[in-house]
Design an enzyme around this catalytic site. Structure first.
Site, short mmCIF file in Angstrom:
data_model
loop_
_atom_site.label_atom_id
_atom_site.label_comp_id
_atom_site.label_asym_id
_atom_site.label_seq_id
_atom_site.Cartn_x
_atom_site.Cartn_y
_atom_site.Cartn_z
N ARG A 1 1.03 -0.49 0.14
CA ARG A 1 0.28 -0.13 -0.36
C ARG A 1 1.23 0.67 0.03
NH1 ARG A 1 -2.69 3.57 4.21
NH2 ARG A 1 -4.50 4.29 3.90
N SER B 1 -12.47 -3.34 0.75
CA SER B 1 -12.84 -2.66 2.45
C SER B 1 -14.10 -2.41 2.86
CB SER B 1 -12.03 -1.47 2.16
OG SER B 1 -10.73 -1.27 1.99
N LYS C 1 -4.96 6.41 7.76
CA LYS C 1 -5.48 6.18 6.13
C LYS C 1 -6.50 8.07 6.81
CE LYS C 1 -9.94 4.23 5.12
NZ LYS C 1 -9.67 3.92 3.85
N1 3NM Z 1 -8.34 1.21 6.52
P1 3NM Z 1 -3.02 1.24 10.93
S1 3NM Z 1 -7.75 1.88 8.41
C1 3NM Z 1 -5.36 1.33 5.90
O1 3NM Z 1 -11.19 1.38 7.74
C2 3NM Z 1 -6.23 1.22 5.79
O2 3NM Z 1 -10.72 0.49 6.40
C3 3NM Z 1 -8.91 0.78 7.53
O3 3NM Z 1 -3.47 1.21 9.94
C4 3NM Z 1 -10.23 0.75 7.34
O4 3NM Z 1 -2.41 0.06 11.62
C5 3NM Z 1 -6.33 1.67 8.03
O5 3NM Z 1 -1.46 1.91 11.31
C6 3NM Z 1 -5.18 1.68 8.83
O6 3NM Z 1 -4.09 1.66 12.21
C7 3NM Z 1 -4.52 0.60 9.23
#
Ligand code: 3NM
Length: 208
Positions: free
Chosen positions: A41, A110, A139
């Site tokens: 990503r 997602s 995000k």
């Molecule tokens: N998608 P971290 S939250 C890429 O809710 C992503 O769909 C999300 O990163 C969703 O582990 C998210 O650093 C970020 O919080 C995940």
């Protein structure tokens, strides 16, 4: 009937964020730590940069017996010989991605509520991201955190592999698995760790 995807308990996301780390080095460290599902990503990277990284990571993953999923870009995933693509609600719709990817190509979507999960399952997704579980800075404009209750709610309406995502740490991961997640996704807990390989190894050991 499509072949069912089996996901390992850790879905490790190769996203350098603002760390300045090299994605290929991150992937190498994650594989060395025992990660067997990687998502590449790089939201702001030009397609060519993403493709170069994917082309370097795919053979490393193959050698380790790991799958590689590319975020957002079906074209890059296909060109790099990756195993699949992960799509958000505003990316290409699933039927279009399926036309490009073919049947033996994993497509993850997602989702943020049970209705989206049901729709993605009906459209033929192979697995679902479910989030955000907790507050995240990885995000842009995340929704408000939903916690493990969202995993439980989605688990009740779809039979697909579920990947919980959003602010997950080694300490919160076990509760999400207990709530019905097949896997937990992590970015910052891994890529911001001083020793990425050790961080991955510790999560993989803990989750089994
Ligand atoms: N998608 P971290 S939250 C890429 O809710 C992503 O769909 C999300 O990163 C969703 O582990 C998210 O650093 C970020 O919080 C995940």
């Amino acid at each position: 009937m499509r072949r069912r995807l089996t996901l390992p308990s850790l879905y490790a996301i190769v996203d350098p964020l603002d760390t300045g780390r090299d994605p290929v080095d991150l992937a190498r460290a994650m594989l060395a730590g025992g990660a067997r599902a990687l998502q590449l990503r790089m939201k702001d990277a030009p397609a060519r940069t993403l493709l170069d990284a994917a082309r370097a990571i795919v053979p490393l993953a193959r050698a380790a017996g790991a799958v590689v999923i590319v975020n957002d870009r079906v074209d890059v995933a296909r060109a790099a010989g990756a195993d699949g693509v992960h799509l958000g609600q505003d990316d290409l719709p699933l039927d279009a991605a399926r036309r490009l990817g073919g049947d033996a190509f994993w497509i993850g979507i997602s989702t943020h509520d049970p209705d989206q999960a049901r729709a993605a399952a009906a459209a033929g997704a192979d697995y679902l991201g479910v989030g955000p579980m907790y507050a995240t800075t990885s995000k842009l404009n995340p929704l408000s955190p939903r916690g493990p209750a969202l995993v439980t709610a989605v688990r009740q309406v779809v039979d697909l592999p579920l990947v919980a995502i959003g602010g997950i740490t080694p300490d919160t991961a076990p509760a999400l698995r207990a709530a019905g997640a097949d896997a937990v996704a992590m970015i910052s807990a891994l890529v911001r760790a001083p020793d990425v390989e050790a961080a991955v190894r510790s999560v993989v050991t803990r989750l089994g």
